[in-house]
Design an enzyme around this catalytic site. Structure first.
Site, mmCIF file in Angstrom:
data_model
loop_
_atom_site.group_PDB
_atom_site.id
_atom_site.type_symbol
_atom_site.label_atom_id
_atom_site.label_comp_id
_atom_site.label_asym_id
_atom_site.label_seq_id
_atom_site.Cartn_x
_atom_site.Cartn_y
_atom_site.Cartn_z
ATOM 1 C CB VAL A 224 -0.948 0.020 1.224
ATOM 2 C CG1 VAL A 224 -2.033 -1.034 1.089
ATOM 3 C CG2 VAL A 224 -0.171 -0.153 2.528
ATOM 4 N NE ARG A 226 4.084 6.808 -4.468
ATOM 5 C CZ ARG A 226 3.066 7.546 -4.888
ATOM 6 N NH1 ARG A 226 1.923 7.523 -4.219
ATOM 7 N NH2 ARG A 226 3.175 8.288 -5.962
ATOM 8 C CG ASP A 250 -4.557 0.177 -3.000
ATOM 9 O OD1 ASP A 250 -5.611 -0.066 -3.624
ATOM 10 O OD2 ASP A 250 -4.311 1.297 -2.504
ATOM 11 C CD GLU A 255 -1.054 3.398 -9.220
ATOM 12 O OE1 GLU A 255 -1.691 4.463 -9.045
ATOM 13 O OE2 GLU A 255 -0.569 2.754 -8.281
ATOM 14 C CG HIS A 274 -3.298 4.387 -5.779
ATOM 15 N ND1 HIS A 274 -2.152 4.847 -6.386
ATOM 16 C CD2 HIS A 274 -3.236 4.805 -4.488
ATOM 17 C CE1 HIS A 274 -1.434 5.534 -5.500
ATOM 18 N NE2 HIS A 274 -2.068 5.518 -4.345
ATOM 19 C CB SER A 276 -5.448 1.220 0.450
ATOM 20 O OG SER A 276 -4.366 2.098 0.223
#
Length: 317
Positions: A224, A226, A250, A255, A274, A276
């Site tokens: 969680v 990077r 996550d 991305e 992404h 969380s």
């Protein structure tokens, strides 16, 4: 003569921040990534509301004056840091404090879901399969949390509440925190390995083939922090070869995660977009935090959440 108010330039995203409380106290101007470079010289403050953008890193080295203060609506700052910004007198702050508890709750949910085999239960339900299984007890297991900032500490508190014995690893060893030299030893004994560190030169791809090889076959890995903390190809091999029992990501190196990425269908991997730290009302909290910081800045008071631009995070934890 009407006194001049500072100009706040917002690198925008949808939905935009609610900054109505600054009416009359700041001139709010908005820009997109394409026009950021030309707008920077006229800004006193830059609010990086679009925290997924790398536009600041590209635009900052240009000509002309630069904002005295940059605030990013995120915990990480690697998306905006460049040598020119790091060497400047500009103060950089982040959104520390907004995401700590939500991310800790998300990690706890992943640990419980993995221990209780919930993904397979949902799969069996879709297939109308009645298959009794035994699941793992969480209390009494061990976790290693990598990243000793507020998010990592919140994760430790949450896991301890579940009865998990937890070790915390930071950049340097100190009371209550292990140093990097202890990492291999700690993850070799951990049932849960949680990555919550900032992205720096030292943490880039720190979870590689060696680290996944050190972990127990029963270990579950969670990132969680990077995306670039993880060598994703090495993780894929570790899962395929059953070096570890499973993982949840996550955050990712790219991305949004491309639709053709093999990670989508990797057995034992939970993929989330992404999210969380993003709970209901989180954008309003980010906007309110910036307004409070702006009021301090405009009054000449010291700012909290100041990032050490050479380290890439807020020191002191």
């Amino acid at each position: 003569m009407t006194p001049t108010v500072p100009t706040v330039l917002v690198l925008d995203a949808d939905p935009p921040p609610r900054l109505g409380r600054l009416t009359g106290r700041a001139r709010i101007e908005r820009t997109d990534a394409a026009h950021l470079a030309e707008r920077l010289p006229g800004a006193d403050v830059l609010l990086v509301w679009d925290f997924t953008s790398h536009a600041v890193r590209r635009a900052w080295p240009g000509e002309g004056p630069r904002p005295r203060w940059v605030h990013t609506a995120s915990a990480g700052v690697d998306h905006l840091m460049c040598p020119e910004l790091a060497a400047s007198d500009t103060v950089v702050t982040n959104a520390r404090g907004i995401f700590d508890q939500p991310i800790a709750e998300y990690v706890a949910a992943l640990v419980l879901a993995a221990a209780k085999d919930l993904p397979r239960t949902l799969e069996h339900q879709r297939e109308r399969v009645w298959r009794h299984r035994e699941t793992r007890r969480v209390a009494g297991t061990r976790a290693c949390v990598v990243g000793s900032g507020p998010i990592g500490r919140a994760i430790v508190r949450m896991l301890k509440a579940l009865g998990v014995t937890t070790a915390l690893v930071g950049r340097v060893a100190r009371t209550g925190v292990h140093g990097p030299d202890d990492l291999d030893r700690l993850i070799s004994r951990a049932d849960w390995v949680i990555a919550a560190a900032p992205l720096t030169e030292q943490t880039y791809r720190m979870f590689d083939a060696h680290r996944f090889g050190v972990m127990q076959p029963s270990a579950f890995f969670v990132n969680v922090g990077r995306g670039a903390l993880v060598d994703e190809e090495a993780l894929a091999r570790a899962l395929a070869r059953r070096w570890i029992a499973g993982a949840a990501l996550d955050v990712f190196a790219a991305e949004p995660l491309p639709g053709d990425s093999p990670l989508w269908e990797l057995p034992g991997l939970i993929v989330s977009p992404h999210m969380s730290g993003d709970t209901v009302g989180w954008r309003d909290e980010l906007g309110a935090q910036f307004v409070e910081l702006y009021e301090r800045w405009a009054a000449g008071r010291s700012l909290p959440n100041v990032v050490d631009k050479t380290r890439g995070y807020v020191p002191g934890h």
